[in-house]
Design a protein around this motif. Structure first.
Motif, short mmCIF file in Angstrom:
data_model
loop_
_atom_site.label_atom_id
_atom_site.label_comp_id
_atom_site.label_asym_id
_atom_site.label_seq_id
_atom_site.Cartn_x
_atom_site.Cartn_y
_atom_site.Cartn_z
N TRP A 1 8.21 -4.67 5.94
CA TRP A 1 8.95 -5.79 5.35
C TRP A 1 8.08 -7.02 5.15
O TRP A 1 8.58 -8.07 4.77
N THR A 2 6.78 -6.92 5.46
CA THR A 2 5.89 -8.08 5.28
C THR A 2 4.68 -7.65 4.45
O THR A 2 4.52 -6.48 4.14
N THR A 3 3.82 -8.60 4.12
CA THR A 3 2.61 -8.25 3.37
C THR A 3 1.35 -8.39 4.23
O THR A 3 0.26 -8.15 3.77
N SER A 4 1.53 -8.85 5.46
CA SER A 4 0.38 -8.97 6.34
C SER A 4 0.79 -8.56 7.74
O SER A 4 1.96 -8.69 8.12
N SER A 5 -0.15 -8.01 8.51
CA SER A 5 0.22 -7.49 9.82
C SER A 5 -0.08 -8.46 10.94
O SER A 5 0.37 -8.28 12.06
N PHE A 6 -0.83 -9.52 10.64
CA PHE A 6 -1.31 -10.39 11.71
C PHE A 6 -0.19 -11.09 12.47
O PHE A 6 -0.18 -11.12 13.69
N GLY A 7 0.74 -11.67 11.71
CA GLY A 7 1.83 -12.41 12.34
C GLY A 7 2.56 -11.55 13.35
O GLY A 7 2.78 -11.94 14.50
N ILE A 8 2.90 -10.33 12.91
CA ILE A 8 3.65 -9.42 13.78
C ILE A 8 2.80 -9.04 14.98
O ILE A 8 3.29 -9.00 16.11
N TYR A 9 1.52 -8.80 14.73
CA TYR A 9 0.64 -8.43 15.83
C TYR A 9 0.56 -9.54 16.87
O TYR A 9 0.69 -9.30 18.07
N TRP A 10 0.37 -10.78 16.38
CA TRP A 10 0.26 -11.90 17.32
C TRP A 10 1.54 -12.10 18.11
O TRP A 10 1.51 -12.32 19.32
#
Lengths: 351, 268, 273
Positions: B173-182
């Motif tokens: 549901w997002t275009t980047s994985s960093f936010g979710i990872y953090w």
């Protein structure tokens, strides 16, 4: 002094050598082996102002590498380059101000912003005066038919639209030299023509020097008088397109349609050198075939000579003469069927 | 046929090990990157314990063991494994997996376990070195505790995988994985007891942490390994780990079916 | 039609180009608003858990080698804010791996604009906003808990220390990410490793061995992002005068980072080989 001059230009890449499989991976962990790969191995090239030069060769011949060194992207491993009196990688910014570049598959535009915004950003980057920017943009929009997509972002463009926008971006600041790396790759015929016309027009009206790499022979025939062929990092031919044709595309093939078959047609050409006769069609019976193809060396006998001999025995309903396509010539050069010494001698003779 | 169905996941795990070796340099650097965190924490706690015999029931030597075991558990299933799941989703290569006769969840688990073997090996070496230099570490002495400890670590990896997998699926549901990872990392670190033992928390925070799945990742193996929990209490903690593993695995299955619908709607 | 424009990059032109490139990126980013909030939220959450950790620790002990909760929180937050500034305004440094591996530096190299500027503007890390907001708040609260005699001198010093700290951080990011020229693997973790060295500067560096102290003061000067500014602001003897070296260290590390970039660019191989 030529506009572009290279002497003994070289570029070496280091490649890791790996063995396959898990065992190979473990082995590579402890022993790392590398191999030097010469992408460009001693290129001497002179290009004069206003020339349009085709730089061709098979994949991996070193075309892109050369262009990237000329444009200041890559630093050469050896040799010299002078472009408009400057060494591109040392005086990168000064060089960049005077060149334009289109690197085939990769866009110069900003991916997420409208083309018009990208171009106006480039105006600031290259410090193009407002009136000149306006004039160029109008001309380019007209010539390249960009009106319909100037408001779209690069990610939404089709390949053909993107390539046109990229050309406009590369020429916006009236560069003296433009490097085009595969400018028509993957495009349909209509867009190809549009791009070729644009390149010709820029060369004619602004005297822009163009160096283009391509696999498309239409590009070469249409745009370039001069042809440089490179293979395995070395130049194997540099000369006029017409001369390479005269020298190495000597053979012609006459295809004739006869009103009735001529048996033993080969006998007709006794005494003429290097003649090959072929009957086309599906018939196994040679004598019943009305289609005749005769291949000859046009410097050793003439077409009329051959036609005369055929007409002495029968009626020719229709005929056509084929010359080898430039594709064929270059393919032969790659395959090493032509002696490269003879080629370069021919190249020098023509210069 | 169970055997061939299982075999394909074994070869996925092997492939993942091979990949890890191919990218060994970045893998080791990644590992060293988290080792830096361990050193910083070690020195910090050392300074904190100056002039203190014990804090919240932890002596200095227990705290050292705590740091090492936490590092060990945390280094299993590192960013390296996590990003290989998320990048599949972000760059769209998940489509390739849909074309193959494998289950996405099981395939990712197999790959994760494959690289975990190497991660475990590497961190054992580093921890061994650290233990030699720091001494005074109290790890379990009797075989029973050691067995429970080992089992709780395996469960911890499976539990962590379940959580990582769920959060990775959010990348649909997002275009980047960093936010979710953090976000996932910060929550996991705090609530699993990786930053600071749960015993240091004020009562309300501690009881909140205990009813959530995260504590099974660090708190359970660490308290068992340090001998702070034993016998039936230890078994109970491991049972809780497994309840969460099963629940989250099923949740992962359900979310995957939702996520796949997402692909077919948006065309990848 | 000979173009007579001299390629002269005055500071104003650089700033103008930065603004132009940056604002275009910002416009493009607005398309992905969900990511936007997730990034900000995640960064904020990371910092809040970090602060919770400090708070839990300090609820058990009064101080760490003479540094109280708010003094350590200040250093903690300084590292986070510098990370935020690096992401929000100079995120492109973190994209260098991609720029180098995918050959995307090609298009930067054919433009008459400094490479560094173009690298900086390659992207925007919205997480930086979360870092700056929460980190800034923690710094503000810390300062309100600590007794500082605010006068012209301390204000000038604070500004100087802050500017130097942010410059050093961005230079460290740039230098570390230049490793992409040497380590071509797609998962190059060297920059992350350097980034994690910042962990050491979240606490009073006196808790580390002398070697480590020197390392994070000189080789990778994270200590000048947090510890030395804190020592200078709070008048912690014998460290309080070291803060004055901050601008020098900033100049030194910016120079070093640019040198590494230059050497790296000579090795740049573009893509497809």
């Amino acid at each position: 002094m030529s506009l572009i001059e290279t002497k003994g230009l070289q570029k070496v890449f280091r490649q890791a050598v790996k063995d396959p499989g898990l065992a190979g991976a473990v082995k590579h962990l402890f022993t790392q082996r590398y191999r030097d790969k010469y992408a460009v191995e001693g290129i001497d090239l002179k290009i004069e102002e206003g020339e349009t030069v085709a730089y061709v060769g098979p994949n991996g011949a070193g075309k892109s590498t050369t262009i990237k060194m000329l444009s200041g992207v890559l630093v050469p491993s050896g040799g010299e380059i002078i472009v408009d009196g400057r060494v591109p990688y040392k005086q990168r910014m000064e060089n960049a101000q005077r060149i334009g570049a289109v690197f085939g598959q990769r866009t110069q535009l900003w991916w997420d912003i409208p083309v018009r915004e990208s171009l106006s950003l480039l105006r600031d980057i290259y410090q193009v005066p407002t009136d000149r920017f306006k004039k160029n943009l109008d001309v380019f929009t007209e010539l390249l038919g960009m009106d319909s997509f100037l408001h779209l972002s690069a990610r939404k463009l089709s390949l053909g639209q993107r390539m046109r926008a990229d050309l406009a971006a590369a020429l916006l600041h009236d560069p003296k030299i433009v490097y085009l790396d595969e400018p028509t790759i993957g495009l349909d015929v209509a867009v190809k023509h549009r791009i070729r016309d644009f390149i010709k027009e820029m060369n004619r009206s602004k005297g822009t020097t163009m160096l283009l790499t391509t696999h498309d022979l239409g590009d070469i025939e249409d745009l370039c008088e001069r042809l440089v062929i490179i293979d395995q990092g070395r130049i194997i031919y540099d000369g006029k397109l017409q001369e390479v044709k005269d020298e190495f595309a000597r053979e012609r093939t006459i295809h004739m349609q006869l009103s009735s078959p001529i048996p033993d047609a080969e006998e007709l050409f006794r005494g003429l050198p290097e003649i090959q006769v072929k009957r086309s069609g599906d018939s196994l019976e040679a004598s019943s075939d009305t289609d005749l193809s005769i291949r000859f060396d046009r410097f050793r006998c003439t077409a009329s000579d051959i036609v005369k001999r055929v007409m002495s025995r029968g009626e020719v309903v229709d005929f056509r003469i084929d010359e080898p396509s430039i594709e064929e010539i270059i393919r032969r050069v790659y395959d090493g069927k032509l002696d490269s010494a003879a080629l370069s001698a021919a190249g020098k003779g023509s210069a | 046929m169970i055997a061939p169905a299982f075999k394909k996941y074994v070869s996925l795990a092997r492939c993942s090990m091979q990949n890890t070796l191919a990218y060994r340099l970045s893998f080791i650097l990644n590992f060293l990157a988290s080792f830096i965190g361990l050193i910083a924490m070690y020195c910090l706690w050392q300074a904190i314990y100056t002039g203190q015999d014990q804090l919240s029931g932890f002596t200095w030597s227990q705290m050292q063991a705590y740091l090492l075991v936490t590092f060990f558990v945390n280094s299993m299933l590192s960013y390296y494994s996590e990003s290989s799941i998320t990048s599949k989703i972000i760059d769209g290569s998940v489509m390739m997996d849909l074309l193959r006769p494998i289950q996405f969840q099981k395939a990712r688990l197999a790959e994760t376990l494959g690289s975990c073997v190497l991660e475990g090996l590497l961190s054992c070496i580093l921890i061994g070195l650290a233990a030699i230099f720091t001494f005074g570490i109290s790890l379990p002495h009797d075989a029973g505790t050691l067995l429970l400890f080992a089992f709780s670590i395996v469960s911890s990896i499976l539990l962590k995988f379940s959580i990582v997998y769920l959060s990775a699926l959010l990348c649909f549901w997002t275009t980047s994985s960093f936010g979710i990872y953090w976000a996932r990392t910060s929550i996991t670190n705090l609530l699993s007891g990786a930053l600071v033992p749960l015993a240091f928390f004020p009562g309300w925070l501690q009881s909140t942490a205990m009813v959530l799945p995260f504590q099974g990742i660090v708190n359970t193996p660490v308290t068992i390994g340090l001998g702070m929990t034993a016998g039936t209490d230890a078994l109970q903690l491991i049972a809780i780990q497994w309840v969460w593993i099963v629940l989250l695995w099923l949740l992962g299955k359900w979310m995957w079916s939702r996520a796949v619908r997402q692909i077919t709607i948006h065309g990848g | 039609m000979e173009s007579n424009i001299r390629v002269k990059n005055s500071p104003w032109r650089i700033l103008y180009l930065y603004w132009r490139l940056y604002s275009q990126q910002l416009k493009a980013m607005m398309e992905y608003s969900a990511d936007f909030y997730i990034m900000i939220g995640a960064a904020a959450m990371t910092q809040i858990t970090g602060f919770l950790f400090l708070w839990v620790v300090f609820s058990r002990i009064p101080d760490i080698q003479g540094w109280g909760l708010w003094e350590v929180a200040f250093m903690y937050a300084a590292i986070y804010v510098s990370e935020g500034v690096g992401s929000l305004f100079f995120e492109g440094t973190w994209r260098m791996l991609r720029l180098v591996n995918m050959g995307e530096l090609d298009r930067y190299l054919v433009r008459p604009v400094p490479i560094v500027l173009q690298i900086f503007c390659t992207g925007i890390g919205m997480n930086g906003l979360g870092n700056i907001l929460i980190g800034g708040s923690i710094i503000a609260i810390s300062l309100s808990h600590i007794d500082i005699a605010w006068n012209l001198q301390t204000i000038v010093m604070a500004v100087l220390l802050f500017a130097s700290a942010m410059t050093i951080r961005v230079a460290i990011n740039l230098a570390a990410n230049c490793s992409a020229f040497w380590i071509r693997s797609s998962g190059n973790a060297f920059p992350i490793m350097v980034h994690n060295l910042g962990e050491f500067a979240k606490y009073p560096i006196t808790i580390f061995s002398l070697g480590l102290q020197l390392f994070i003061s000189i080789i990778v000067p994270f200590a000048f992002v947090s510890f030395f500014p804190a020592a200078a602001m709070f008048g912690k003897e014998p460290w309080s005068y070291w803060g004055w070296f901050s601008p020098l260290v900033a100049a030194y590390f910016v120079g070093l980072a640019l040198l590494i970039l230059r050497i790296g660019l000579r090795r740049y191989e573009s893509a497809g080989n």
